[in-house]
Design a protein around this motif. Sequence first.
Motif, PDB file in Angstrom:
ATOM      1  N   PHE A  68      10.569  -9.768  -9.148  1.00 49.47           N
ATOM      2  CA  PHE A  68       9.402 -10.653  -9.933  1.00 49.47           C
ATOM      3  C   PHE A  68       9.974 -11.592 -10.826  1.00 49.47           C
ATOM      4  N   ALA A  69      10.825 -11.218 -11.557  1.00 52.96           N
ATOM      5  CA  ALA A  69      11.405 -11.820 -12.525  1.00 52.96           C
ATOM      6  C   ALA A  69      12.039 -13.068 -11.940  1.00 52.96           C
ATOM      7  N   GLY A  70      12.740 -12.966 -10.704  1.00 51.17           N
ATOM      8  CA  GLY A  70      13.167 -14.347 -10.016  1.00 51.17           C
ATOM      9  C   GLY A  70      12.393 -15.315  -9.738  1.00 51.17           C
ATOM     10  N   LEU A  71      10.879 -14.834  -9.563  1.00 52.62           N
ATOM     11  CA  LEU A  71       9.939 -15.873  -9.299  1.00 52.62           C
ATOM     12  C   LEU A  71       9.749 -16.723 -10.631  1.00 52.62           C
ATOM     13  N   TYR A  72      10.062 -16.314 -11.550  1.00 53.70           N
ATOM     14  CA  TYR A  72      10.066 -16.931 -13.040  1.00 53.70           C
ATOM     15  C   TYR A  72      11.169 -17.457 -13.447  1.00 53.70           C
ATOM     16  N   ALA A  73      12.274 -17.441 -12.631  1.00 58.15           N
ATOM     17  CA  ALA A  73      13.505 -17.941 -13.104  1.00 58.15           C
ATOM     18  C   ALA A  73      13.679 -19.276 -13.540  1.00 58.15           C
ATOM     19  N   ASP A  74      13.016 -20.184 -12.626  1.00 59.38           N
ATOM     20  CA  ASP A  74      12.805 -21.326 -13.235  1.00 59.38           C
ATOM     21  C   ASP A  74      12.144 -21.758 -14.577  1.00 59.38           C
ATOM     22  N   GLU A  75      11.082 -21.054 -14.869  1.00 54.73           N
ATOM     23  CA  GLU A  75      10.648 -21.067 -15.965  1.00 54.73           C
ATOM     24  C   GLU A  75      11.198 -20.772 -17.276  1.00 54.73           C
ATOM     25  N   VAL A  76      12.296 -19.605 -16.924  1.00 55.65           N
ATOM     26  CA  VAL A  76      13.179 -19.364 -17.950  1.00 55.65           C
ATOM     27  C   VAL A  76      14.329 -20.422 -18.043  1.00 55.65           C
ATOM     28  N   ALA A  77      14.751 -21.035 -17.096  1.00 60.61           N
ATOM     29  CA  ALA A  77      15.807 -22.101 -17.067  1.00 60.61           C
ATOM     30  C   ALA A  77      15.501 -23.283 -17.951  1.00 60.61           C
ATOM     31  N   GLU A  78      13.941 -23.657 -17.650  1.00 64.00           N
ATOM     32  CA  GLU A  78      13.283 -24.665 -18.136  1.00 64.00           C
ATOM     33  C   GLU A  78      13.382 -24.375 -19.864  1.00 64.00           C
ATOM     34  N   VAL A  79      12.910 -23.241 -20.168  1.00 57.95           N
ATOM     35  CA  VAL A  79      13.178 -23.043 -21.669  1.00 57.95           C
ATOM     36  C   VAL A  79      14.381 -23.200 -22.378  1.00 57.95           C
ATOM     37  N   VAL A  80      15.144 -22.818 -21.675  1.00 61.00           N
ATOM     38  CA  VAL A  80      16.855 -22.892 -22.117  1.00 61.00           C
ATOM     39  C   VAL A  80      17.119 -24.129 -22.188  1.00 61.00           C
ATOM     40  N   GLU A  81      16.897 -24.812 -21.170  1.00 59.35           N
ATOM     41  CA  GLU A  81      17.280 -26.384 -20.976  1.00 59.35           C
ATOM     42  C   GLU A  81      16.566 -27.062 -22.244  1.00 59.35           C
ATOM     43  N   ARG A  82      15.197 -26.935 -22.281  1.00 59.24           N
ATOM     44  CA  ARG A  82      14.577 -27.497 -23.286  1.00 59.24           C
ATOM     45  C   ARG A  82      14.877 -27.343 -24.533  1.00 59.24           C
ATOM     46  N   THR A  83      15.251 -25.982 -24.909  1.00 62.28           N
ATOM     47  CA  THR A  83      15.342 -25.776 -26.291  1.00 62.28           C
ATOM     48  C   THR A  83      17.080 -25.779 -26.776  1.00 62.28           C
ATOM     49  N   ARG A  84      17.912 -25.807 -25.887  1.00 61.53           N
ATOM     50  CA  ARG A  84      19.413 -25.769 -26.217  1.00 61.53           C
ATOM     51  C   ARG A  84      19.872 -27.149 -25.659  1.00 61.53           C
ATOM     52  N   TYR A  85      19.384 -27.766 -24.476  1.00 64.33           N
ATOM     53  CA  TYR A  85      19.877 -28.935 -24.117  1.00 64.33           C
ATOM     54  C   TYR A  85      18.933 -30.108 -23.819  1.00 64.33           C
ATOM     55  N   SER A  86      18.211 -30.357 -24.623  1.00 65.46           N
ATOM     56  CA  SER A  86      17.296 -31.185 -24.650  1.00 65.46           C
ATOM     57  C   SER A  86      17.618 -32.708 -24.285  1.00 65.46           C
ATOM     58  N   ALA A  87      18.848 -32.837 -24.965  1.00 65.61           N
ATOM     59  CA  ALA A  87      19.247 -34.272 -24.702  1.00 65.61           C
ATOM     60  C   ALA A  87      20.130 -34.436 -22.880  1.00 65.61           C
ATOM     61  N   ASP A  88      20.095 -33.206 -22.438  1.00 65.12           N
ATOM     62  CA  ASP A  88      20.673 -33.613 -21.053  1.00 65.12           C
ATOM     63  C   ASP A  88      19.263 -33.636 -20.068  1.00 65.12           C
ATOM     64  N   ARG A  89      19.865 -34.181 -18.817  1.00 65.78           N
ATOM     65  CA  ARG A  89      18.965 -34.512 -17.623  1.00 65.78           C
ATOM     66  C   ARG A  89      18.447 -33.061 -17.277  1.00 65.78           C
ATOM     67  N   PRO A  90      17.152 -32.862 -17.359  1.00 62.19           N
ATOM     68  CA  PRO A  90      16.459 -31.491 -17.097  1.00 62.19           C
ATOM     69  C   PRO A  90      16.574 -31.054 -15.441  1.00 62.19           C
ATOM     70  N   GLY A  91      16.729 -29.934 -15.104  1.00 59.22           N
ATOM     71  CA  GLY A  91      16.742 -29.201 -13.910  1.00 59.22           C
ATOM     72  C   GLY A  91      15.495 -29.602 -13.070  1.00 59.22           C
ATOM     73  N   VAL A  92      15.447 -29.549 -11.909  1.00 56.52           N
ATOM     74  CA  VAL A  92      14.368 -29.424 -10.860  1.00 56.52           C
ATOM     75  C   VAL A  92      14.046 -28.117 -10.471  1.00 56.52           C
ATOM     76  N   SER A  93      12.942 -27.433 -10.396  1.00 54.22           N
ATOM     77  CA  SER A  93      12.453 -26.336 -10.058  1.00 54.22           C
ATOM     78  C   SER A  93      12.366 -26.370  -8.537  1.00 54.22           C
ATOM     79  N   GLN A  94      12.825 -25.228  -8.012  1.00 56.52           N
ATOM     80  CA  GLN A  94      12.675 -24.890  -6.676  1.00 56.52           C
ATOM     81  C   GLN A  94      11.282 -24.639  -6.322  1.00 56.52           C
ATOM     82  N   PRO A  95      10.893 -25.161  -5.014  1.00 57.76           N
ATOM     83  CA  PRO A  95       9.387 -24.786  -4.397  1.00 57.76           C
ATOM     84  C   PRO A  95       9.126 -23.309  -4.402  1.00 57.76           C
ATOM     85  N   LEU A  96       8.012 -22.829  -4.840  1.00 54.17           N
ATOM     86  CA  LEU A  96       7.657 -21.421  -4.913  1.00 54.17           C
ATOM     87  C   LEU A  96       8.008 -20.798  -3.574  1.00 54.17           C
TER      88      LEU A  96
END
Length: 222
Positions: free
Chosen positions: A81-109
């Motif tokens: 179930f957490a795998g379904l929210y993995a992109d959400e977690v990755a987005e949070v880390v990217e936004r808070t820790r690597y805001s200057a980098d190009r953001p990743g693209v979430s996979q289709p559900l």
Amino acid sequence: MLNAVLTALRDIPTPPFRAVLWKSIGLTLALLAVVWIGTWAAADHFAAALPDGWRTAAEWLAGILLFVGLGFLVAPVTALFAGLYADEVAEVVERTRYSADRPGVSQPLMTGLVAALRFTGFVVLVNIAMLPLLFLPGVNVPIFLTVNAYLLGREYFEQVAMRFRPPAAARAFRSAHSGKVMLGGLTIALLLAVPIVNILTPLYATALMVHVVKLAERQERA
């Protein structure tokens, strides 16, 4: 690597991570409750056909096996179930820790769901196959950690890497940095081996591998 591990651990108590954790635990408990009720009803049905002297023993044995079996399933089901929210977690880390980098693209559900099902089933089967190692003291723990370090490190790294590159390129990227991936996977496997705490494994693993991917990218650019 040490900084990546410590940063990932510090991220877990933050509100966005807690939100994913509660959603994962809620879905896990609901599924396990359905499995418990259905399996217990089936066991009770078959036990009713036994003689009185055997019926009580069969019910006790079924209860113990069911309890142990569900305990074994908590971690992989939570991971599913957490795998379904993995992109959400990755987005949070990217936004808070690597805001200057190009953001990743979430996979289709559906892509994420199929990948989570495939990986969870594979990990469960591999660990069931390793159960006989419990009777080989001195060998069981190293083999458990090594196998899970490879499987978990590979899967979580590629899952994050595919936010920035195609699947084939993500696999090649992982192979080029296999040492860091294996080391990160070892910390994930250690967390997975701790009962109750192991429900945090998917959150920690996803956050950690975002840091490892970023570290590998910086080293390639240097």
